[in-house]
Design a protein around this motif. Structure first.
Motif, PDB file in Angstrom:
ATOM      1  N   LEU A   3     -42.011   0.548  -8.705  1.00 52.77           N
ATOM      2  CA  LEU A   3     -40.842   1.391  -8.532  1.00 52.77           C
ATOM      3  C   LEU A   3     -39.605   0.829  -9.211  1.00 52.77           C
ATOM      4  O   LEU A   3     -38.625   1.518  -9.375  1.00 52.77           O
ATOM      5  N   LYS A   4     -39.642  -0.427  -9.602  1.00 53.52           N
ATOM      6  CA  LYS A   4     -38.498  -1.043 -10.273  1.00 53.52           C
ATOM      7  C   LYS A   4     -38.756  -1.120 -11.775  1.00 53.52           C
ATOM      8  O   LYS A   4     -38.614  -2.158 -12.391  1.00 53.52           O
ATOM      9  N   PHE A   5     -39.113   0.030 -12.332  1.00 55.04           N
ATOM     10  CA  PHE A   5     -39.412   0.083 -13.758  1.00 55.04           C
ATOM     11  C   PHE A   5     -38.184  -0.216 -14.598  1.00 55.04           C
ATOM     12  O   PHE A   5     -38.289  -0.706 -15.707  1.00 55.04           O
ATOM     13  N   TYR A   6     -37.006   0.056 -14.064  1.00 53.74           N
ATOM     14  CA  TYR A   6     -35.773  -0.165 -14.809  1.00 53.74           C
ATOM     15  C   TYR A   6     -35.459  -1.641 -14.996  1.00 53.74           C
ATOM     16  O   TYR A   6     -34.606  -1.998 -15.786  1.00 53.74           O
ATOM     17  N   LYS A   7     -36.156  -2.513 -14.281  1.00 51.05           N
ATOM     18  CA  LYS A   7     -35.946  -3.949 -14.439  1.00 51.05           C
ATOM     19  C   LYS A   7     -36.896  -4.562 -15.463  1.00 51.05           C
ATOM     20  O   LYS A   7     -36.816  -5.749 -15.727  1.00 51.05           O
ATOM     21  N   GLN A   8     -37.774  -3.776 -16.022  1.00 54.77           N
ATOM     22  CA  GLN A   8     -38.713  -4.294 -17.013  1.00 54.77           C
ATOM     23  C   GLN A   8     -37.982  -4.585 -18.317  1.00 54.77           C
ATOM     24  O   GLN A   8     -37.002  -3.922 -18.661  1.00 54.77           O
ATOM     25  N   LYS A   9     -38.502  -5.570 -19.030  1.00 55.67           N
ATOM     26  CA  LYS A   9     -37.890  -5.964 -20.296  1.00 55.67           C
ATOM     27  C   LYS A   9     -38.020  -4.827 -21.298  1.00 55.67           C
ATOM     28  O   LYS A   9     -39.093  -4.297 -21.523  1.00 55.67           O
ATOM     29  N   GLY A  10     -36.904  -4.462 -21.887  1.00 52.88           N
ATOM     30  CA  GLY A  10     -36.886  -3.433 -22.907  1.00 52.88           C
ATOM     31  C   GLY A  10     -36.676  -2.027 -22.393  1.00 52.88           C
ATOM     32  O   GLY A  10     -36.643  -1.079 -23.175  1.00 52.88           O
ATOM     33  N   PHE A  11     -36.517  -1.857 -21.084  1.00 50.92           N
ATOM     34  CA  PHE A  11     -36.334  -0.504 -20.547  1.00 50.92           C
ATOM     35  C   PHE A  11     -35.039   0.121 -21.044  1.00 50.92           C
ATOM     36  O   PHE A  11     -35.018   1.292 -21.407  1.00 50.92           O
ATOM     37  N   ALA A  13     -33.331  -0.428 -23.784  1.00 51.17           N
ATOM     38  CA  ALA A  13     -33.435  -0.047 -25.201  1.00 51.17           C
ATOM     39  C   ALA A  13     -34.272   1.222 -25.354  1.00 51.17           C
ATOM     40  O   ALA A  13     -33.939   2.112 -26.145  1.00 51.17           O
ATOM     41  N   THR A  14     -35.349   1.315 -24.582  1.00 44.38           N
ATOM     42  CA  THR A  14     -36.193   2.508 -24.639  1.00 44.38           C
ATOM     43  C   THR A  14     -35.455   3.712 -24.076  1.00 44.38           C
ATOM     44  O   THR A  14     -35.574   4.824 -24.602  1.00 44.38           O
ATOM     45  N   LEU A  15     -34.671   3.506 -23.024  1.00 44.44           N
ATOM     46  CA  LEU A  15     -33.867   4.592 -22.462  1.00 44.44           C
ATOM     47  C   LEU A  15     -32.825   5.068 -23.467  1.00 44.44           C
ATOM     48  O   LEU A  15     -32.604   6.278 -23.610  1.00 44.44           O
ATOM     49  N   CYS A  16     -32.196   4.143 -24.185  1.00 43.13           N
ATOM     50  CA  CYS A  16     -31.231   4.525 -25.232  1.00 43.13           C
ATOM     51  C   CYS A  16     -31.908   5.345 -26.324  1.00 43.13           C
ATOM     52  O   CYS A  16     -31.357   6.350 -26.791  1.00 43.13           O
ATOM     53  N   LYS A 113     -40.762  -2.625 -28.234  1.00 42.73           N
ATOM     54  CA  LYS A 113     -42.149  -3.040 -28.358  1.00 42.73           C
ATOM     55  C   LYS A 113     -42.618  -3.756 -27.095  1.00 42.73           C
ATOM     56  O   LYS A 113     -43.747  -3.538 -26.627  1.00 42.73           O
ATOM     57  N   ALA A 114     -41.757  -4.599 -26.523  1.00 48.34           N
ATOM     58  CA  ALA A 114     -42.116  -5.298 -25.293  1.00 48.34           C
ATOM     59  C   ALA A 114     -42.300  -4.315 -24.143  1.00 48.34           C
ATOM     60  O   ALA A 114     -43.226  -4.473 -23.332  1.00 48.34           O
ATOM     61  N   TYR A 115     -41.440  -3.312 -24.062  1.00 49.30           N
ATOM     62  CA  TYR A 115     -41.563  -2.316 -22.999  1.00 49.30           C
ATOM     63  C   TYR A 115     -42.838  -1.491 -23.156  1.00 49.30           C
ATOM     64  O   TYR A 115     -43.535  -1.220 -22.183  1.00 49.30           O
TER      65      TYR A 115
END
Length: 118
Positions: A3-11, A13-16, A113-115
């Motif tokens: 549920l804490k997907f927003y804390k993943q590395k690269g989130f 940048a992917t959201l932007c 890429k990490a995300y």
């Protein structure tokens, strides 16, 4: 399910990248007079950008590849279209080209890429 997907590395940048994917067709539709005369019809990506944005956020690896290919193609077409439209539309096309290049760089960044690989 994490549920804490927003804390993943690269989130972020992917959201932007997803927000830019959604903003490009909206802005080009609202300000279409900046890209061609009043009698013309100009659309970029349309509803397909929503699918690409959702696919990026949902980590569908095929969408990451498809997004890169489609953005590259749209950039190529936009550059040639900008040369054919004349100086009246140079600012709008210049900003669109810069945005598309920025989106391609963002899609190929280490963060995205990490995300996508996590």
């Amino acid at each position: 399910m994490n549920l804490k997907f927003y804390k993943q590395k690269g989130f972020l940048a992917t959201l932007c990248a997803a927000i830019i994917l959604l903003a490009i067709p909206i802005v080009t539709d609202i300000y279409k007079e900046s890209f061609l005369s009043e009698t013309g019809n100009y659309k970029i990506m349309g509803g397909f950008s929503i699918i690409l944005a959702i696919g990026l956020l949902a980590k569908w690896k095929i969408m990451w590849n498809i997004a890169g290919i489609i953005i590259g193609f749209i950039l190529f077409v936009t550059i040639f279209r900008a040369f054919g439209m004349g100086s009246n539309y140079a600012t709008a096309y210049g900003l669109l080209i810069v945005t598309l290049i920025g989106l391609l760089v963002l899609l190929n960044s280490k963060s995205v890429k990490a995300y996508m690989n996590s």
